[in-house]
Enzyme design. Structure first.
Site, PDB file in Angstrom:
ATOM      1  N   CYS A  54       6.031   0.404 -14.863  1.00  0.00           N
ATOM      2  CA  CYS A  54       7.094   0.503 -13.872  1.00  0.00           C
ATOM      3  C   CYS A  54       8.167  -0.545 -14.174  1.00  0.00           C
ATOM      4  O   CYS A  54       7.853  -1.683 -14.530  1.00  0.00           O
ATOM      5  CB  CYS A  54       6.537   0.286 -12.470  1.00  0.00           C
ATOM      6  SG  CYS A  54       7.788   0.426 -11.167  1.00  0.00           S
ATOM      7  N   CYS A  92       8.295  -6.121  -8.571  1.00  0.00           N
ATOM      8  CA  CYS A  92       7.550  -6.509  -7.371  1.00  0.00           C
ATOM      9  C   CYS A  92       6.509  -7.565  -7.756  1.00  0.00           C
ATOM     10  O   CYS A  92       5.650  -7.317  -8.612  1.00  0.00           O
ATOM     11  CB  CYS A  92       6.873  -5.294  -6.759  1.00  0.00           C
ATOM     12  SG  CYS A  92       8.003  -3.914  -6.415  1.00  0.00           S
ATOM     13  N   CYS A 148       2.642  -6.787  -7.991  1.00  0.00           N
ATOM     14  CA  CYS A 148       2.172  -5.527  -8.570  1.00  0.00           C
ATOM     15  C   CYS A 148       1.793  -5.625 -10.044  1.00  0.00           C
ATOM     16  O   CYS A 148       2.648  -5.907 -10.897  1.00  0.00           O
ATOM     17  CB  CYS A 148       3.236  -4.450  -8.387  1.00  0.00           C
ATOM     18  SG  CYS A 148       2.633  -2.814  -8.875  1.00  0.00           S
ATOM     19  N   CYS A 208      -3.940  10.730  -0.772  1.00  0.00           N
ATOM     20  CA  CYS A 208      -2.673  10.080  -1.099  1.00  0.00           C
ATOM     21  C   CYS A 208      -2.577   9.891  -2.608  1.00  0.00           C
ATOM     22  O   CYS A 208      -3.544   9.455  -3.245  1.00  0.00           O
ATOM     23  CB  CYS A 208      -2.581   8.727  -0.407  1.00  0.00           C
ATOM     24  SG  CYS A 208      -2.850   8.829   1.382  1.00  0.00           S
ATOM     25  N   CYS A 254      -0.223  13.024   1.016  1.00  0.00           N
ATOM     26  CA  CYS A 254       0.731  11.921   1.052  1.00  0.00           C
ATOM     27  C   CYS A 254       1.026  11.519  -0.385  1.00  0.00           C
ATOM     28  O   CYS A 254       0.126  11.543  -1.231  1.00  0.00           O
ATOM     29  CB  CYS A 254       0.153  10.731   1.822  1.00  0.00           C
ATOM     30  SG  CYS A 254       1.234   9.273   1.904  1.00  0.00           S
ATOM     31  N   CYS A 288       4.991   7.180   6.263  1.00  0.00           N
ATOM     32  CA  CYS A 288       3.936   6.180   6.133  1.00  0.00           C
ATOM     33  C   CYS A 288       4.614   4.918   5.608  1.00  0.00           C
ATOM     34  O   CYS A 288       5.106   4.906   4.476  1.00  0.00           O
ATOM     35  CB  CYS A 288       2.854   6.668   5.169  1.00  0.00           C
ATOM     36  SG  CYS A 288       1.562   5.449   4.827  1.00  0.00           S
ATOM     37  N   ARG A 296      -3.181   1.335   9.575  1.00  0.00           N
ATOM     38  CA  ARG A 296      -4.186   1.432   8.515  1.00  0.00           C
ATOM     39  C   ARG A 296      -4.551   0.064   7.970  1.00  0.00           C
ATOM     40  O   ARG A 296      -3.702  -0.697   7.516  1.00  0.00           O
ATOM     41  CB  ARG A 296      -3.702   2.330   7.373  1.00  0.00           C
ATOM     42  CG  ARG A 296      -4.739   2.461   6.240  1.00  0.00           C
ATOM     43  CD  ARG A 296      -4.307   3.434   5.177  1.00  0.00           C
ATOM     44  NE  ARG A 296      -4.130   4.756   5.746  1.00  0.00           N
ATOM     45  CZ  ARG A 296      -3.065   5.524   5.516  1.00  0.00           C
ATOM     46  NH1 ARG A 296      -2.090   5.094   4.731  1.00  0.00           N
ATOM     47  NH2 ARG A 296      -2.983   6.715   6.051  1.00  0.00           N
TER      48      ARG A 296
END
Length: 321
Positions: A54, A58, A61, A98, A129, A189, A261
């Site tokens: 990616c 972040c 991550c 998901c 999701c 979400c 959650r």
């Protein structure tokens, strides 16, 4: 009776955080019981359908191409493998499947393959999701047309603290994506991560940002930072577990009808801490031994914990009126 509000102010949310612990938990549990079966927990399963490489930065991550986290990148999974994983998740009790892909923003051809996955999972009788990064209007419309139930796009933290964690995507980018998803008629979400070095005001402002959206997210994942070697946030001071429980409780009070959650970080939480989170109003978890690329409690452990606490899975994914 709790009232759905979209005008929360910082002072009153900080006052909630400052309540004596027992008072806060009582208020959160009372709110929870107005809208949900207090002993029912919705079960979701999360699969990384495209891993690593990616372009975002972040700081938490391991999937960022900028960090040496030891992660092996993987291309978009074949549809049959995704459906096998979905069937296994359903067999283990999950009602929602998901799918996450490590993209800054997908290409249109990627969306077509994801739509096939969504349709295949729905054919199994599960809610769907996906989390794919930022979307264009046409991509969002295509996902809605394909039958997608939920789109996950977390704010991560407060707008004030955001630049300490991420520089390659703005806070407004995230809010724009959420608005696009909501306008398309897809359930939202959206939550965040705590324990990234943020302060109490940042946690309060994150929850205010979520609660003051025109419509509360249907699902609000609250993640505890999972520290991964090679990422910038490795070595961050651990958050007091009771502060995490307080964050769950305040989320429940601010968003009474949302599924809150208990998400990433559960593997590092003892059973007692998780029990407190359920008492504070958490009523959704992820099943399975992986959350994208980080460890999660094994399913058999969750089954045993549910049995000890008298919790059960199933039921509607939505709050009662």
């Amino acid at each position: 009776m709790s009232v759905l509000r979209h005008d929360w102010q910082l002072a009153e949310v900080l006052a909630l955080f400052a309540l004596p612990f027992n008072d806060l938990i009582f208020k959160a549990q009372s709110t929870h019981r107005e809208h949900f079966d207090p002993n029912e927990v919705q079960i979701s399963s999360l699969l990384s359908i495209k891993t690593g490489s990616c372009s975002e930065d972040c700081g938490y991550c391991p999937q960022s191409a900028r960090y040496d986290s030891g992660l092996t990148p993987e291309a978009l999974m074949p549809i049959d493998k995704v459906l096998q994983a979905a069937q296994q998740a359903k067999d283990q009790g999950a009602s929602r499947f998901c799918m996450g892909a490590a993209w800054r923003q997908p290409k249109d051809r990627d969306i077509e393959r994801v739509v096939e996955m969504v349709q295949g999972v729905k054919a199994l009788g599960m809610e769907t999701c996906v989390t794919l990064g930022m979307l264009t209007d046409s991509q969002t419309a295509r996902l809605k047309e394909g039958g997608l139930d939920y789109y996950n796009h977390n704010l991560d933290t407060s707008e004030d603290y955001y630049s300490e964690v991420i520089t390659t995507r703005t806070y407004k980018d995230r809010l724009d994506t959420l608005a696009r998803v909501r306008d398309a008629g897809i359930n939202v979400c959206c939550g965040g991560i705590v324990g990234m070095g943020e302060g109490e005001q940042d946690r309060a402002k994150l929850l205010i940002e979520l609660a003051n959206l025109p419509k509360h997210p249907e699902s609000v994942p609250i993640n505890m930072l999972v520290q991964v070697e090679g990422t910038p946030l490795m070595g961050t001071e651990k958050l007091d577990p009771l502060v995490f429980v307080r964050t769950i409780a305040v989320a429940r009070i601010l968003m009474p009808t949302s599924r809150v959650r208990l998400s990433a970080g559960r593997k590092d939480m003892g059973d007692e801490m998780q029990a407190l989170c359920f008492l504070a109003g958490a009523n959704s978890i992820f099943y399975g031994d992986k959350l994208l690329t980080t460890d999660n409690p094994m399913t058999n452990h969750d089954v045993a914990l549910f049995d000890r606490l008298g919790l059960h899975s199933g039921g509607s994914s939505y709050a009662v009126a």
